[in-house]
Scaffold this motif. Structure first.
Motif, PDB file in Angstrom:
ATOM      1  N   PHE A 292      37.752  24.677  36.997  1.00 20.43           N
ATOM      2  CA  PHE A 292      39.137  25.093  36.751  1.00 20.43           C
ATOM      3  C   PHE A 292      39.203  26.579  36.407  1.00 20.43           C
ATOM      4  N   MET A 293      38.304  27.047  35.538  1.00 18.54           N
ATOM      5  CA  MET A 293      38.320  28.452  35.147  1.00 18.54           C
ATOM      6  C   MET A 293      38.110  29.359  36.351  1.00 18.54           C
ATOM      7  N   ILE A 294      37.237  28.929  37.249  1.00 14.40           N
ATOM      8  CA  ILE A 294      36.958  29.743  38.428  1.00 14.40           C
ATOM      9  C   ILE A 294      38.168  29.810  39.346  1.00 14.40           C
ATOM     10  N   VAL A 295      38.707  28.649  39.706  1.00 10.47           N
ATOM     11  CA  VAL A 295      39.750  28.629  40.729  1.00 10.47           C
ATOM     12  C   VAL A 295      41.084  29.135  40.202  1.00 10.47           C
ATOM     13  N   ALA A 296      41.298  29.083  38.883  1.00 12.30           N
ATOM     14  CA  ALA A 296      42.576  29.533  38.327  1.00 12.30           C
ATOM     15  C   ALA A 296      42.594  31.027  38.033  1.00 12.30           C
ATOM     16  N   SER A 297      41.451  31.687  38.083  1.00 14.35           N
ATOM     17  CA  SER A 297      41.399  33.120  37.781  1.00 14.35           C
ATOM     18  C   SER A 297      42.151  33.912  38.848  1.00 14.35           C
ATOM     19  N   PRO A 298      42.886  34.966  38.436  1.00 17.07           N
ATOM     20  CA  PRO A 298      43.784  35.671  39.357  1.00 17.07           C
ATOM     21  C   PRO A 298      43.141  36.832  40.115  1.00 17.07           C
ATOM     22  N   CYS A 299      41.867  36.726  40.472  1.00 19.67           N
ATOM     23  CA  CYS A 299      41.198  37.849  41.146  1.00 19.67           C
ATOM     24  C   CYS A 299      41.948  38.286  42.401  1.00 19.67           C
ATOM     25  N   ALA A 300      42.236  37.328  43.278  1.00 16.52           N
ATOM     26  CA  ALA A 300      42.876  37.667  44.554  1.00 16.52           C
ATOM     27  C   ALA A 300      44.295  38.189  44.336  1.00 16.52           C
ATOM     28  N   VAL A 301      44.994  37.649  43.327  1.00 16.18           N
ATOM     29  CA  VAL A 301      46.355  38.121  43.047  1.00 16.18           C
ATOM     30  C   VAL A 301      46.338  39.582  42.625  1.00 16.18           C
ATOM     31  N   VAL A 302      45.388  39.914  41.731  1.00 16.49           N
ATOM     32  CA  VAL A 302      45.283  41.289  41.258  1.00 16.49           C
ATOM     33  C   VAL A 302      44.992  42.246  42.409  1.00 16.49           C
ATOM     34  N   LEU A 303      44.242  41.785  43.409  1.00 17.03           N
ATOM     35  CA  LEU A 303      43.821  42.636  44.521  1.00 17.03           C
ATOM     36  C   LEU A 303      44.793  42.596  45.698  1.00 17.03           C
ATOM     37  N   SER A 304      45.903  41.922  45.540  1.00 19.31           N
ATOM     38  CA  SER A 304      46.822  41.744  46.672  1.00 19.31           C
ATOM     39  C   SER A 304      47.649  42.976  46.989  1.00 19.31           C
ATOM     40  N   THR A 305      47.927  43.805  45.998  1.00 21.04           N
ATOM     41  CA  THR A 305      48.928  44.859  46.152  1.00 21.04           C
ATOM     42  C   THR A 305      48.363  46.210  46.576  1.00 21.04           C
ATOM     43  N   MET A 306      47.377  46.697  45.837  1.00 17.10           N
ATOM     44  CA  MET A 306      46.968  48.083  46.044  1.00 17.10           C
ATOM     45  C   MET A 306      46.246  48.365  47.361  1.00 17.10           C
ATOM     46  N   PRO A 307      45.356  47.509  47.850  1.00 18.65           N
ATOM     47  CA  PRO A 307      44.705  47.837  49.137  1.00 18.65           C
ATOM     48  C   PRO A 307      45.676  48.116  50.279  1.00 18.65           C
ATOM     49  N   PRO A 308      46.726  47.287  50.505  1.00 17.92           N
ATOM     50  CA  PRO A 308      47.663  47.635  51.582  1.00 17.92           C
ATOM     51  C   PRO A 308      48.386  48.957  51.343  1.00 17.92           C
ATOM     52  N   LEU A 309      48.780  49.233  50.101  1.00 20.31           N
ATOM     53  CA  LEU A 309      49.530  50.460  49.822  1.00 20.31           C
ATOM     54  C   LEU A 309      48.638  51.693  49.904  1.00 20.31           C
ATOM     55  N   LEU A 310      47.415  51.592  49.388  1.00 18.79           N
ATOM     56  CA  LEU A 310      46.499  52.728  49.485  1.00 18.79           C
ATOM     57  C   LEU A 310      46.117  52.998  50.932  1.00 18.79           C
ATOM     58  N   ALA A 311      45.899  51.944  51.703  1.00 20.23           N
ATOM     59  CA  ALA A 311      45.577  52.119  53.120  1.00 20.23           C
ATOM     60  C   ALA A 311      46.746  52.770  53.853  1.00 20.23           C
ATOM     61  N   SER A 312      47.963  52.397  53.497  1.00 22.69           N
ATOM     62  CA  SER A 312      49.154  52.984  54.130  1.00 22.69           C
ATOM     63  C   SER A 312      49.294  54.455  53.777  1.00 22.69           C
ATOM     64  N   ILE A 313      49.039  54.797  52.521  1.00 19.68           N
ATOM     65  CA  ILE A 313      49.103  56.197  52.096  1.00 19.68           C
ATOM     66  C   ILE A 313      48.080  57.022  52.867  1.00 19.68           C
ATOM     67  N   ALA A 314      46.870  56.491  53.001  1.00 22.67           N
ATOM     68  CA  ALA A 314      45.825  57.204  53.731  1.00 22.67           C
ATOM     69  C   ALA A 314      46.198  57.359  55.201  1.00 22.67           C
ATOM     70  N   ASN A 315      46.759  56.306  55.792  1.00 21.92           N
ATOM     71  CA  ASN A 315      47.156  56.354  57.203  1.00 21.92           C
ATOM     72  C   ASN A 315      48.257  57.395  57.407  1.00 21.92           C
ATOM     73  N   ALA A 316      49.247  57.385  56.536  1.00 23.36           N
ATOM     74  CA  ALA A 316      50.325  58.369  56.641  1.00 23.36           C
ATOM     75  C   ALA A 316      49.786  59.787  56.472  1.00 23.36           C
ATOM     76  N   GLY A 317      48.885  59.979  55.508  1.00 24.08           N
ATOM     77  CA  GLY A 317      48.297  61.298  55.297  1.00 24.08           C
ATOM     78  C   GLY A 317      47.537  61.779  56.510  1.00 24.08           C
ATOM     79  N   ARG A 318      46.883  60.850  57.206  1.00 20.41           N
ATOM     80  CA  ARG A 318      46.145  61.210  58.410  1.00 20.41           C
ATOM     81  C   ARG A 318      47.089  61.676  59.509  1.00 20.41           C
ATOM     82  N   HIS A 319      48.348  61.272  59.442  1.00 22.32           N
ATOM     83  CA  HIS A 319      49.356  61.684  60.426  1.00 22.32           C
ATOM     84  C   HIS A 319      50.268  62.779  59.890  1.00 22.32           C
TER      85      HIS A 319
END
Length: 634
Positions: A292-319
């Motif tokens: 229960f402790m393993i599957v209920a931990s919010p690791c994936a939730v915490v990592l859901s937001t910043m990778p897409p936004l940081l990747a988008s910022i980098a992509n825009a900067g490249r253009h």
């Protein structure tokens, strides 16, 4: 998973190839430790399958624990010292608890997958960093300085100062931002501006640091120091943006502590309730609690937001589009109406002569030649346009003396001993541009009509954003109504506000936002700065934008390409879809695995694979926005 914390970087540093940006806290040893943990796990598993003595494979598994778990354990303990509960610590506790009941294999498997997902997270974040860091490699370390006496010297590009001239031979990268003063060539700007084919650059044209010269030789006068070049600004601003967090991420972090504490409490209940009320044995109840402790931990939730936004910022900067924060990248996609400034934004801010009218007894060439004679020494854009038009017609322009500017009106001088005055006509008389009257000794000679050149991509850009927003594009300008209407007609803008002072632009923006609109304003001048600050998103034109506008804006379009506005809105919306998809994936996996564990028997190994697999999946999903195709397809 451990979250990367990145301090903002200074804007004014020169291109000296600093340590990798975005990668603070992301170290290659993470990958090595994960690989070592995997090898030790496989060694222990092999010995276990070969029926080796238990102490041997236990030793291998425990070494796996130490190798793959020491870093997250240390991070978790540091967080605990600061009175916060880190999800890393939950994973380590779960692994140790598994070993305590003899399930050392499952605990080691958790450590391996946990370490591997952390390493993959580091690699994904590093890819975002590398996509921006690669810009640093575009700027050549050396340039050929052209001295006043005609000799040359090899100098460091970072030491070039405005006013110096450099010689750029065929095939070389241009050492600094500047203006061509001699020569003509094709320049490949794709790495900076995204233009698919080389562009012709001749005398008077701007060239950018890091772009590749073609077959001609160019002499370039440096206009910006290395730290202020386009490349440096892209890198610095993306660094700053990467140190910020979007509102969604901030919300997740606010509830993370409460959620993690709730997981601990719920884990204790999952352990105690079955033993007290259902008669389960301690080992059985503990196994279920660990799962229960393993599957209920919010690791994936915490990592859901910043990778897409940081990747988008980098992509825009490249253009060539600098987004100053993750919050801005998240906000842009919510735009409901786009408003454009006129001069310097939809137009190039460089007027051109479109019509010459001659009074009775005079010719058009005479009118233009007289006007050019007194405007020759003027620094006003209208004066330069008149002088340029006379040169294009190869007119013989007479000499003028006693030149004098008439502030707010025009210029005057003496040509052939007679006073010639060039003054702007009453705005009411202008139909499609600005009209200036030419008089000699007070008598009308003729008129010259000038129109600000429309940007070639203005109409397409207006149409593109109109298709993305619920409200039609707007034109906000301080110019008179007839000039505004002419630009609106040529670009397809249907909503026009003219004769606006800076405070009037702010009032229009605030009125729109009070009615629920989310305004994205595109401008370039000092007079646009207050409205840029008031808008939901302020976008400044980078090449000709004033320093105040560039500092105030949330986004800077480096190469003044208006089509980037629509691409940015689409990219932001795509990033938001990825964030939502990640949150749905993460929440769904947690819900399914938690339910499975509570109502049935979820194997520990499957729990580990499902939980950590979802963490890796959301990180890789966000990294997809680094692809070049994401900029166009949105």
């Amino acid at each position: 998973m451990t979250q990367t914390r990145v301090p903002p970087a200074p804007r004014d540093r020169a291109l000296a190839r600093p340590p990798s940006i975005l990668a603070t806290g992301v170290r290659l040893p993470e990958v090595r430790w994960a690989a070592a943990a995997l090898l030790l796990f496989l060694l222990g598993w092999g010995m276990q399958l070969a029926a080796a003595p238990a102490p041997l494979w236990w030793a291998a598994y425990l070494a796996c624990y130490a190798t793959g778990g020491w870093e997250p354990a240390l991070a978790g303990l540091r967080a605990l010292r600061d009175r916060t509960l880190d999800v890393d610590l939950l994973m380590i506790v779960a692994a140790i608890a598994a070993a305590s009941i003899g399930q050392v294999f499952d605990g080691a498997l958790l450590i391996v997958i946990f370490a591997t997902s952390g390493a993959l997270e580091a690699v994904v974040t590093q890819r975002t960093a590398d996509s921006v860091d690669s810009l640093l490699n575009l700027a050549p370390e050396q340039a050929t300085l052209l001295r006043e006496d005609g000799t040359t010297a090899t100098v460091a590009s970072r030491d070039l100062t405005p006013g110096q001239r450099i010689l750029v031979r065929p095939g070389e990268r241009i050492g600094g931002d500047g203006t061509v003063v001699e020569g003509i060539s094709e320049v490949d700007q794709q790495a900076i501006t995204g233009e698919s084919v080389p562009v012709v650059r001749g005398v008077g044209d701007e060239v950018l640091s890091g772009t590749v010269n073609g077959t001609g030789t160019l002499t370039v006068r440096i206009t910006r120091e290395a730290g202020a070049s386009v490349i440096a600004r892209i890198v610095a601003l993306v660094e700053e943006a990467s140190g910020t967090k979007a509102r969604t991420q901030l919300f997740i972090e606010r509830i993370e502590q409460a959620y993690s504490f709730g997981v601990v409490v719920a884990t204790l209940l999952v352990l105690a309730v079955p033993m007290l009320f259902l008669g389960h044995a301690f080992e059985q109840a503990l196994t279920r609690a660990i799962v229960f402790m393993i599957v209920a931990s919010p690791c994936a939730v915490v990592l859901s937001t910043m990778p897409p936004l940081l990747a988008s910022i980098a992509n825009a900067g490249r253009h060539g589009v600098l987004v100053k924060s993750a919050t801005v990248m998240e906000t842009v996609g919510r735009t409901t109406v786009v408003a454009f400034d006129k001069t310097g934004t939809l137009t190039e801010g460089a007027p051109e002569v479109t019509e010459v009218g001659a009074a009775a007894g005079h010719t058009e060439d005479e009118v233009l030649a007289l006007a050019a004679a007194v405007e020759r020494y003027s620094e006003h854009p209208l004066g330069r346009a008149i002088a340029r038009a006379a040169a294009e017609r190869d007119l013989a322009v007479p000499e003028a003396v006693d030149f004098r500017a008439l502030p707010g009106r025009g210029v005057t001088g003496r040509v052939g001993g007679r006073a010639v005055t060039v003054e702007r006509a009453d705005a009411a008389s202008a139909t499609t541009g600005t009209v200036v009257e030419v008089r000699r000794e007070g008598e009308p000679v003729g008129t010259v009509t000038l129109v600000d050149r429309l940007r070639p991509d203005a109409r397409a850009a207006v149409q593109a954003v109109a298709g993305l927003t619920t409200a039609p594009a707007m034109l906000l300008t301080g110019d008179h109504a007839s000039a505004a209407a002419a630009v609106a007609e040529r670009t397809g803008v249907t909503s026009v506000r003219s004769r606006l002072m800076p405070q009037d632009k702010v009032a229009v923006v605030e009125d729109l936002q009070s009615r629920g609109e989310r305004v994205l304003l595109v401008g370039d001048g000092v007079n646009d700065a207050p409205a840029l600050a008031a808008a939901s998103t302020g976008v400044a034109m980078g090449r000709r934008g004033s320093d105040l506008a560039l500092d105030t804006a949330d986004v800077v379009i480096v190469r003044d390409e208006l089509g980037a506005v629509a691409n940015l809105v689409r990219l932001s919306r795509r990033a938001r879809r990825y964030v939502i998809a990640n949150l749905v994936i993460a929440a769904s996996v947690i819900a399914v695995l938690v339910t499975w564990d509570l109502v049935a028997t979820l194997p520990l190994a499957l729990a580990v694979a499902g939980h950590e697999g979802s963490t890796v999946l959301v990180a890789l999903n966000g990294a997809r926005l680094l692809r070049r195709s994401a900029w166009q397809s949105g």
